[in-house]
Design a protein around this motif. Sequence first.
Motif, PDB file in Angstrom:
ATOM      1  N   PHE A 163       0.837  -1.191   0.000  1.00 41.08           N
ATOM      2  CA  PHE A 163       0.000   0.000   0.000  1.00 41.08           C
ATOM      3  C   PHE A 163       0.875   1.247   0.000  1.00 41.08           C
ATOM      4  O   PHE A 163       1.906   1.283   0.678  1.00 41.08           O
ATOM      5  CB  PHE A 163      -0.923   0.030   1.226  1.00 41.08           C
ATOM      6  CG  PHE A 163      -2.111  -0.868   1.084  1.00 41.08           C
ATOM      7  CD1 PHE A 163      -3.203  -0.482   0.311  1.00 41.08           C
ATOM      8  CD2 PHE A 163      -2.139  -2.106   1.698  1.00 41.08           C
ATOM      9  CE1 PHE A 163      -4.308  -1.306   0.184  1.00 41.08           C
ATOM     10  CE2 PHE A 163      -3.232  -2.947   1.565  1.00 41.08           C
ATOM     11  CZ  PHE A 163      -4.317  -2.538   0.806  1.00 41.08           C
ATOM     12  N   LYS A 164       0.440   2.249  -0.772  1.00 41.92           N
ATOM     13  CA  LYS A 164       1.182   3.504  -0.854  1.00 41.92           C
ATOM     14  C   LYS A 164       0.243   4.666  -0.572  1.00 41.92           C
ATOM     15  O   LYS A 164      -0.935   4.629  -0.938  1.00 41.92           O
ATOM     16  CB  LYS A 164       1.814   3.658  -2.236  1.00 41.92           C
ATOM     17  CG  LYS A 164       2.851   2.588  -2.515  1.00 41.92           C
ATOM     18  CD  LYS A 164       3.539   2.813  -3.809  1.00 41.92           C
ATOM     19  CE  LYS A 164       4.611   1.737  -4.018  1.00 41.92           C
ATOM     20  NZ  LYS A 164       5.356   1.964  -5.244  1.00 41.92           N
ATOM     21  N   ASN A 165       0.808   5.694   0.054  1.00 44.77           N
ATOM     22  CA  ASN A 165       0.047   6.906   0.330  1.00 44.77           C
ATOM     23  C   ASN A 165       0.023   7.805  -0.904  1.00 44.77           C
ATOM     24  O   ASN A 165       0.976   7.841  -1.684  1.00 44.77           O
ATOM     25  CB  ASN A 165       0.675   7.693   1.484  1.00 44.77           C
ATOM     26  CG  ASN A 165       0.629   6.948   2.788  1.00 44.77           C
ATOM     27  OD1 ASN A 165      -0.124   5.991   2.957  1.00 44.77           O
ATOM     28  ND2 ASN A 165       1.440   7.382   3.736  1.00 44.77           N
ATOM     29  N   GLU A 166      -1.073   8.548  -1.019  1.00 49.96           N
ATOM     30  CA  GLU A 166      -1.206   9.534  -2.088  1.00 49.96           C
ATOM     31  C   GLU A 166      -1.448  10.893  -1.430  1.00 49.96           C
ATOM     32  O   GLU A 166      -2.241  11.010  -0.502  1.00 49.96           O
ATOM     33  CB  GLU A 166      -2.370   9.165  -2.997  1.00 49.96           C
ATOM     34  CG  GLU A 166      -2.482  10.018  -4.228  1.00 49.96           C
ATOM     35  CD  GLU A 166      -3.562   9.505  -5.172  1.00 49.96           C
ATOM     36  OE1 GLU A 166      -3.217   8.795  -6.132  1.00 49.96           O
ATOM     37  OE2 GLU A 166      -4.738   9.814  -4.920  1.00 49.96           O
ATOM     38  N   VAL A 167      -0.737  11.909  -1.914  1.00 55.44           N
ATOM     39  CA  VAL A 167      -0.831  13.246  -1.347  1.00 55.44           C
ATOM     40  C   VAL A 167      -1.743  14.093  -2.229  1.00 55.44           C
ATOM     41  O   VAL A 167      -1.670  14.030  -3.458  1.00 55.44           O
ATOM     42  CB  VAL A 167       0.563  13.898  -1.245  1.00 55.44           C
ATOM     43  CG1 VAL A 167       0.484  15.287  -0.629  1.00 55.44           C
ATOM     44  CG2 VAL A 167       1.504  13.015  -0.435  1.00 55.44           C
TER      45      VAL A 167
END
Length: 174
Positions: A163-167
């Motif tokens: 999982f990756k964060n999105e800004v």
Amino acid sequence: MLHLKGKNIYLRALEPSDLDFLYQLENNTEVWEVSGTLTPYSKKVLQLYLENAHRDIYEVKQLRLCICNQENKVIGLVDIFNFDPSNLRAGIGIIILDEQDRGKGAGEEALELVMKYCFSVLNLHQLYANILESNEPSKRLFQKLDFERVGVKKDWLLTNGEFKNEVLYQKIKS
């Protein structure tokens, strides 16, 4: 449109001759993560897309423009998406396909042109961009153009089991 011409690049509508560039871009698995692509596109599907690319932004709620250099070569795309004329906002995204064309100011110039178009011609009040937290070059680019970091979508994208964060970045018309 004169206002979509910059010093080193210009933006133009998609043309039938862009089929090979689109095919290369949309089937490049390295950019699938940022484009939300999950499967390859055939040339036939992309040709149908190009045949409908002329449709009005007020109808289809998006606009894709080619970024061309001084030699008239397409080096990337800038997208206006989720166009919302009721709330005067839209998302904006950009990609410069080849690594050798990045970091030379084309992306910044293209974003400046499309921002001017969005704020003056479309009369938008705000633009926003969704950028992977790990995409430092894109974050720097949008920050340089006075987009403000307004939030983080935690664990937003699942890529290769991670999982990756999105800004979320936002620019409100001044």
